[in-house]
Design a protein around this motif. Structure first.
Motif, PDB file in Angstrom:
ATOM      1  N   VAL A  35       1.020  -1.343  -0.074  1.00 11.35           N
ATOM      2  CA  VAL A  35      -0.066   0.010   0.092  1.00 11.35           C
ATOM      3  C   VAL A  35       0.943   1.370  -0.066  1.00 11.35           C
ATOM      4  N   GLU A  36       0.807   2.130  -0.886  1.00 12.08           N
ATOM      5  CA  GLU A  36       1.180   3.333  -1.072  1.00 12.08           C
ATOM      6  C   GLU A  36       0.712   4.574  -0.953  1.00 12.08           C
ATOM      7  N   ARG A  37       1.101   5.661  -0.258  1.00 17.39           N
ATOM      8  CA  ARG A  37       0.226   6.840  -0.316  1.00 17.39           C
ATOM      9  C   ARG A  37       0.704   7.452  -1.483  1.00 17.39           C
ATOM     10  N   GLY A  38      -0.413   8.305  -2.095  1.00 16.13           N
ATOM     11  CA  GLY A  38      -0.698   9.079  -3.197  1.00 16.13           C
ATOM     12  C   GLY A  38       0.085  10.242  -3.185  1.00 16.13           C
ATOM     13  N   LEU A  39      -0.382  11.005  -1.922  1.00 12.35           N
ATOM     14  CA  LEU A  39       0.059  12.574  -1.618  1.00 12.35           C
ATOM     15  C   LEU A  39       1.583  12.498  -1.324  1.00 12.35           C
ATOM     16  N   PRO A  40       2.150  13.670  -1.731  1.00 13.98           N
ATOM     17  CA  PRO A  40       3.340  13.714  -1.369  1.00 13.98           C
ATOM     18  C   PRO A  40       3.717  13.512   0.350  1.00 13.98           C
ATOM     19  N   GLU A  41       4.912  12.949   0.296  1.00 15.78           N
ATOM     20  CA  GLU A  41       5.579  12.947   1.807  1.00 15.78           C
ATOM     21  C   GLU A  41       5.182  13.974   2.834  1.00 15.78           C
ATOM     22  N   GLY A  42       4.699  13.723   4.041  1.00 14.85           N
ATOM     23  CA  GLY A  42       4.453  14.801   4.942  1.00 14.85           C
ATOM     24  C   GLY A  42       2.914  15.391   4.726  1.00 14.85           C
ATOM     25  N   ILE A  43       2.091  15.066   3.627  1.00 16.24           N
ATOM     26  CA  ILE A  43       0.911  15.545   3.404  1.00 16.24           C
ATOM     27  C   ILE A  43      -0.194  14.504   3.619  1.00 16.24           C
ATOM     28  N   LEU A  44      -0.742  14.592   4.661  1.00 18.92           N
ATOM     29  CA  LEU A  44      -1.819  13.413   4.921  1.00 18.92           C
ATOM     30  C   LEU A  44      -3.088  13.654   4.033  1.00 18.92           C
ATOM     31  N   PHE A  45      -3.758  14.838   3.995  1.00 19.13           N
ATOM     32  CA  PHE A  45      -4.869  15.209   3.310  1.00 19.13           C
ATOM     33  C   PHE A  45      -4.703  16.340   2.322  1.00 19.13           C
ATOM     34  N   SER A  46      -5.602  16.589   1.290  1.00 24.04           N
ATOM     35  CA  SER A  46      -5.572  17.679   0.633  1.00 24.04           C
ATOM     36  C   SER A  46      -7.007  18.177  -0.146  1.00 24.04           C
ATOM     37  N   ASP A  47      -7.186  19.094  -0.332  1.00 19.85           N
ATOM     38  CA  ASP A  47      -8.347  19.731  -1.188  1.00 19.85           C
ATOM     39  C   ASP A  47      -8.133  20.190  -2.310  1.00 19.85           C
ATOM     40  N   GLN A  48      -6.930  19.943  -2.991  1.00 17.37           N
ATOM     41  CA  GLN A  48      -6.317  20.629  -4.234  1.00 17.37           C
ATOM     42  C   GLN A  48      -6.470  19.654  -5.191  1.00 17.37           C
ATOM     43  N   ILE A  49      -7.268  19.855  -6.225  1.00 18.79           N
ATOM     44  CA  ILE A  49      -7.724  18.778  -7.272  1.00 18.79           C
ATOM     45  C   ILE A  49      -6.554  18.410  -8.222  1.00 18.79           C
ATOM     46  N   PRO A  50      -5.590  19.492  -8.548  1.00 21.46           N
ATOM     47  CA  PRO A  50      -4.184  18.955  -9.161  1.00 21.46           C
ATOM     48  C   PRO A  50      -3.413  18.047  -8.555  1.00 21.46           C
ATOM     49  N   GLN A  51      -3.378  18.196  -6.997  1.00 16.93           N
ATOM     50  CA  GLN A  51      -2.584  17.388  -6.200  1.00 16.93           C
ATOM     51  C   GLN A  51      -2.996  16.308  -6.015  1.00 16.93           C
ATOM     52  N   LEU A  52      -4.321  16.211  -5.829  1.00 12.75           N
ATOM     53  CA  LEU A  52      -5.284  14.792  -5.999  1.00 12.75           C
ATOM     54  C   LEU A  52      -5.140  14.068  -7.062  1.00 12.75           C
ATOM     55  N   ARG A  53      -5.004  14.578  -8.386  1.00 16.41           N
ATOM     56  CA  ARG A  53      -5.148  14.011  -9.548  1.00 16.41           C
ATOM     57  C   ARG A  53      -3.758  13.227  -9.816  1.00 16.41           C
ATOM     58  N   ASP A  54      -2.603  14.072  -9.288  1.00 15.41           N
ATOM     59  CA  ASP A  54      -1.180  13.505  -9.203  1.00 15.41           C
ATOM     60  C   ASP A  54      -1.127  12.256  -8.403  1.00 15.41           C
ATOM     61  N   ALA A  55      -1.839  12.430  -7.206  1.00 20.95           N
ATOM     62  CA  ALA A  55      -1.885  11.249  -6.267  1.00 20.95           C
ATOM     63  C   ALA A  55      -2.445  10.035  -6.944  1.00 20.95           C
ATOM     64  N   LEU A  56      -3.470  10.071  -7.645  1.00 23.43           N
ATOM     65  CA  LEU A  56      -4.203   8.850  -8.572  1.00 23.43           C
ATOM     66  C   LEU A  56      -3.072   8.470  -9.459  1.00 23.43           C
ATOM     67  N   ASP A  57      -2.530   9.248 -10.197  1.00 23.51           N
ATOM     68  CA  ASP A  57      -1.531   8.967 -11.349  1.00 23.51           C
ATOM     69  C   ASP A  57      -0.382   8.402 -10.722  1.00 23.51           C
ATOM     70  N   ARG A  58       0.079   8.320  -9.475  1.00 27.65           N
ATOM     71  CA  ARG A  58       1.325   7.965  -8.876  1.00 27.65           C
ATOM     72  C   ARG A  58       1.487   6.490  -8.923  1.00 27.65           C
ATOM     73  N   GLY A  59       0.208   5.607  -8.864  1.00 24.95           N
ATOM     74  CA  GLY A  59       0.295   4.119  -8.882  1.00 24.95           C
ATOM     75  C   GLY A  59       0.540   3.635 -10.181  1.00 24.95           C
ATOM     76  N   VAL A  60       1.422   2.385 -10.034  1.00 27.24           N
ATOM     77  CA  VAL A  60       1.920   1.755 -10.949  1.00 27.24           C
ATOM     78  C   VAL A  60       1.348   0.385 -11.069  1.00 27.24           C
ATOM     79  N   PRO A  61       0.571  -0.118 -12.041  1.00 25.39           N
ATOM     80  CA  PRO A  61      -0.069  -1.451 -11.976  1.00 25.39           C
ATOM     81  C   PRO A  61       0.952  -2.434 -12.187  1.00 25.39           C
TER      82      PRO A  61
END
Length: 313
Positions: free
Chosen positions: A132-158
């Motif tokens: 299990v990997e966190r999508g948000l950058p290190e040190g950030i637990l939550f966000s309401d910024q859509i570009p940052q959350l979009r990047d978090a979704l894209d960070r996974g590797v199938p």
């Protein structure tokens, strides 16, 4: 990511902020920020959906329209909120190898869900396969910024297998660090768990003890040998959420749209439980709703929880 053992979580009964229901600023929350709660009360908070006979959500009901029974005994409602209050949301996305051909549509649907949510929601992303990997950058637990959350979704590797139970356990623990009164977990997966350290029984226990509402989306093919819809249904049923199984990838966006709408039309109802005559820690809840001129209303919320008796001081 370091594995966690099964740890009892702060259950549905626990510390409730005296600022319950107030929205925060639209900024990411740093992991090292302190949040101090000054008031404590043992309170059952229920996340409640009301639907009409045709499946539409019913907003605008009042406190007087609801009745709560615990172990058959009427309870006094002490907290009631029928507004679109911000929520702490965790989105768990299966990134196992089998998700590769489905990934584009799934991530687009998850992004739509975020965009349709309350702008003051605090959100995190967990991507899971063998681990299990966190999508948000290190040190950030939550966000309401859509570009940052979009990047978090894209960070996974199938790749690899499916650590579903570990993802749910990690997601529930991270939800408890959120500041919003309501907690919601959304799980999108296409297969049976085959890589977790947690067992199904341990994970079910964590869902039972958590205050979170769990929505699950199962992307199963008709002939898929490792499909496990029962687990996804169980997580949703225990917590008062819903399990959805889209017939095709084209339907995933509609499912996520419905989840976003349901979260925003749910009611928060709370009560301080009366002393029970039953020594069992398992408490059974029944929520009834009635409204003149509206028949056939159904309620979706958790039907039980585990009560941890206060320790003697």
């Amino acid at each position: 990511m370091r594995r966690r053992s099964a740890i009892p979580m702060l259950g549905i009964l626990g510390v409730v902020p005296f600022l319950f229901g107030l929205s925060g600023s639209r900024t990411a929350v740093k992991a090292d920020q302190e949040f101090t709660i000054h008031n404590e009360v043992r309170l059952v908070l229920l996340d409640v959906s009301v639907q009409s006979h045709d499946g539409n959500f019913v907003p605008g009901l009042l406190k007087k329209n609801f009745t709560i029974l615990e172990n058959g005994r009427p309870q006094t409602i002490s907290v009631f909120d029928n507004q679109d209050a911000p929520v702490t949301i965790g989105i768990l996305v299966d990134e196992s190898a089998s998700m590769t051909p489905k990934r584009t549509q799934v991530l687009a649907a998850a992004e739509d869900l975020i965009q349709e949510s309350n702008p003051a929601d605090e959100v995190f992303i967990l991507n899971f396969n063998d681990s299990v990997e966190r999508g948000l950058p290190e040190g950030i637990l939550f966000s309401d910024q859509i570009p940052q959350l979009r990047d978090a979704l894209d960070r996974g590797v199938p790749r690899g297998q499916t650590a579903l139970y570990d993802a749910v356990a990690d997601g529930l623990m991270q939800l408890e660090q959120g500041k919003r009164g309501r907690k919601t977990l959304i799980v999108i997966s296409d297969g049976r768990d085959n890589a977790s350290h947690h067992t199904r029984a341990q994970t079910v226990d964590l869902v039972e003890r958590s205050s979170a509402t769990v929505f699950t989306v199962g992307l199963f093919d008709a002939e898929q040998y490792d499909a496990d819809p029962g687990t996804l249904r169980q997580f949703a049923k225990i917590s008062g959420g819903e399990a959805s199984f889209p017939m095709s990838l084209a339907d995933v966006s509609g499912v996520c749209h419905r989840i976003a709408k349901e979260i925003r039309t749910r009611y928060t109802i709370g009560y301080v439980p009366l002393e029970s005559r039953n020594s069992s820690p398992l408490r059974h809840i029944q929520v009834k709703v009635s409204s003149p001129g509206q028949s056939g209303l159904t309620v979706l919320t958790r039907s039980s929880y585990l009560y941890d008796e206060p320790k003697a001081k």
